[in-house]
Enzyme design. Structure first.
Site: not given
Ligand code: ADP
Length: 231
Positions: A13, A88, A127, A160, A171
Site C-alpha cells: 500500500k 478497516r 521491512r 516498527r 494484525r
Molecule cells: P499495518 O497496515 O502494517 O498494520 P498501519 O500503519 O496502517 O500498519 O497501522 C498500524 C496500527 O495502527 C494498526 O495495527 C492499528 O493499531 C492502528 N490503526 C491504523 N488504522 C486503523 C483503523 N482504521 N482503525 C483502527 N486502528 C487502526
C-alpha cells in the site's frame, strides 16, 4: 477523486500510495502514520491509542474516525485524497460514507491489493522504515545502498514496534477476518478495484490505473493529459 487503498500488512500500500500521490496529485491520508505521529508526540489521542497500537489491535473507531475526518478537512484538497489504512471495518466504512455525504463528497473507488499470506509474512519480516520520513525498505527485495541508512534522507532505519513475528501474525488475522469484508462492501457499491499485488510495483500501478479507468473514475481528472505531455 477520493480513493481508498486497502490490503493486508505488507501488501505494498505504501509504495502504491506514493505513486498515486505523485502521478494523480492526490493527498495522502494514512491512519497508521497519523497514529504514530500522535503517539510519538504524546497527544491525548496518541496516549489513548498507544495500548491498542502496541498490541497490534485495532484502535477504537471513535478515536480513529475523528482523526481521519479532521485530517481530510485540513487537507481540503480539490483533487482528492488517498485513504491508506482507513476504513478497516464495515462500521468505519459506513461512517465514512455518511460523513462525506454530509459534506457533499464521496469515495470514488476502493483499491484492494491482494497478496497471499506467506508472501506477506516474508515481506514484513524484512521491512525497515526510515526515522525521518517513513520511507519503506526491504532488506531482501529492496535494500538501501548502505545497510541501516535511508538512501533518500540519510536517516536511520528501524523496524516498527508492531513488526514482530507475533504481532504481524495478529494484525494479519484481523485483516483476513475483518478488513477483507470491505471487498464485498465496495463491490456492492460498484467501486471495487481488485488488484493482484504480487507483481512488480510498476505493474501493480498499471493494473490499478486500468481498473480505475474501467470504473470510470479517471474522467474529469487531469491525469491523461499530464501523462500525454510527459509531465
Ligand atoms: P499495518 O497496515 O502494517 O498494520 P498501519 O500503519 O496502517 O500498519 O497501522 C498500524 C496500527 O495502527 C494498526 O495495527 C492499528 O493499531 C492502528 N490503526 C491504523 N488504522 C486503523 C483503523 N482504521 N482503525 C483502527 N486502528 C487502526
Amino acid at each position: 477523486m477520493n480513493l481508498i487503498l486497502f490490503g493486508a500488512q505488507g501488501s505494498g500500500k505504501g509504495t502504491q500510495s506514493q505513486l498515486l500521490q505523485e502521478r494523480l496529485r492526490l493527498k495522502p491520508c494514512a491512519s497508521g502514520d497519523l497514529l504514530r505521529e500522535a503517539i510519538s508526540k504524546g497527544t491525548p489521542l496518541g496516549q489513548a491509542a498507544k495500548p491498542y497500537y502496541d498490541r497490534g489491535d485495532l484502535v477504537p473507531d471513535e478515536l480513529v474516525i475523528g482523526m481521519i475526518l479532521e485530517q481530510m478537512r485540513e487537507l481540503g484538497d480539490r483533487n482528492g485524497v488517498i485513504l491508506d489504512g482507513f476504513p478497516r471495518t464495515i462500521a468505519q466504512a459506513r461512517q465514512l460514507d455518511a460523513s462525506l455525504a454530509r459534506q457533499g463528497q464521496r469515495i470514488d473507488a476502493a483499491v484492494y491489493l491482494e497478496v497471499p499470506r506467506e508472501v506477506l509474512l516474508d515481506r514484513l519480516a524484512h521491512r525497515y522504515i526510515c526515522r525521518a520520513a517513513g520511507h519503506v525498505w526491504n532488506t531482501k527485495t529492496h535494500p538501501p545502498r548502505v545497510e541501516g541508512v535511508c538512501d533518500f534522507d540519510g536517516s536511520e532505519l528501524y523496524q516498527r514496534s508492531d513488526d514482530t513475528a507475533e504481532k504481524i501474525a495478529h494484525r494479519l488475522d484481523i485483516f483476513f477476518s475483518e478488513t477483507i469484508r470491505l471487498t464485498d462492501f465496495y463491490a456492492a457499491q460498484g467501486k471495487l478495484a481488485h488488484i493482484d499485488g504480487t507483481s512488480e510495483p510498476e505493474t501493480v500501478y498499471a493494473h490499478i490505473l486500468a481498473s480505475l479507468g474501467q470504473l470510470g473514475v479517471l474522467e474529469g481528472t487531469s491525469y491523461p493529459r499530464q501523462q500525454a505531455s510527459g509531465q
